[in-house]
Design an enzyme around this catalytic site. Sequence first.
Site, PDB file in Angstrom:
ATOM      1  CB  VAL A 129      14.618  37.801 110.132  1.00 33.34           C
ATOM      2  CG1 VAL A 129      13.518  37.325 111.062  1.00 33.34           C
ATOM      3  CG2 VAL A 129      15.872  36.953 110.314  1.00 33.34           C
ATOM      4  CG  ASP A 130      16.096  36.110 104.283  1.00 37.47           C
ATOM      5  OD1 ASP A 130      15.186  36.728 103.696  1.00 37.47           O
ATOM      6  OD2 ASP A 130      16.176  34.860 104.278  1.00 37.47           O
ATOM      7  CG  HIS A 145       9.008  34.821 112.722  1.00 43.64           C
ATOM      8  ND1 HIS A 145       9.330  33.545 112.295  1.00 43.64           N
ATOM      9  CD2 HIS A 145       7.756  34.724 113.255  1.00 43.64           C
ATOM     10  CE1 HIS A 145       8.322  32.722 112.556  1.00 43.64           C
ATOM     11  NE2 HIS A 145       7.364  33.410 113.144  1.00 43.64           N
ATOM     12  N   GLY A 251       8.686  26.284 101.410  1.00 44.91           N
ATOM     13  CA  GLY A 251       9.926  26.258 102.170  1.00 44.91           C
ATOM     14  C   GLY A 251       9.781  26.317 103.670  1.00 44.91           C
ATOM     15  CB  VAL A 295      11.710  26.173  97.633  1.00 43.05           C
ATOM     16  CG1 VAL A 295      10.926  27.473  97.509  1.00 43.05           C
ATOM     17  CG2 VAL A 295      11.201  25.372  98.824  1.00 43.05           C
TER      18      VAL A 295
END
Length: 309
Positions: A129-130, A145, A251, A295
């Site tokens: 959600v960043d 999300h 990730g 990652v």
Amino acid sequence: MPADARPSPILKAPTYQQRTWTLPDDAVVRRGTVDDAARVLRGLTFTALTGAGVSTDSGIPDYRSPDAPPRNPMTYQQFVGDEAFRRHYWARNHVGWQHVRRTRPNGGHRALAALEDRGLVRGVITQNVDLLHEEAGSRKVIDLHGRSDRVVCLQCGRVISRAHLADRLTALNPHFLDEVVGGVRSVTDVEVAPDADAVIEQTAHFRPAPCEFCGGVLKPEIVYFGESVPRERVARAYAMVDDAGALLVAGTSLTVMSGLRFVRHAAKAGKPVVIVNRGETRGDPLATVKVDAGVTETLTALTALLTAR
């Protein structure tokens, strides 16, 4: 607060426990290297499915890596059903927001954006959600999300920016950050979860902000544990998987069905699945190749291999 009113008790972290899982003993995991991943993906377009592990190198901890501390995220039922839990959540989020809003994309985010620019990545489905994929330059992103930069009123449906709410919360709690973390400059010393939930305990005196339009309850525009992803969003994500020749997973441990269903969907359709994650994932038996590595470095190397002339 009236003089004779008792302050609410300090709430500990919610007791909601996430499901645990282990790979079956007879599971076949096709482990490989970044070169193996490049051989699988070369000549194909692919959709990327990402999780918290993509953002750890930006300073946002994940939930389930081998080194991640135990976390018990607040559930949707707790948030909507208990004012004390909401106060606890917003107090912790007000601290965590000071850190998360300052994070920047890392090489993994930029690698996926570069692959999209070259026409190799059809789009990104992210469980994060960043908004770091968007900031890195990815244009076709499905925030599965939700988004941490918006807040919605559960009563009137109005949407406001998280930055605006931060100003209101600071006005209502002018000394809170100084009391809890010694000021914003030291907030990076506080443990923060991927959803900006900071690990602090003294929250009973925090004053949440109601909706300034109707006085209703404000909630981050993110999908909580125990809450369903909107059907329209899920449908768009399935369509993005169908539109590509392969699926690249990066990730995420795929512990929850929210992400695992897209891996199952791609595998059922006969599309190659490449998983990049440090540690086991629930989708490993379905992977064409699994790269057990960091990652950022893996996506950076993969981009170099796939775009080399």
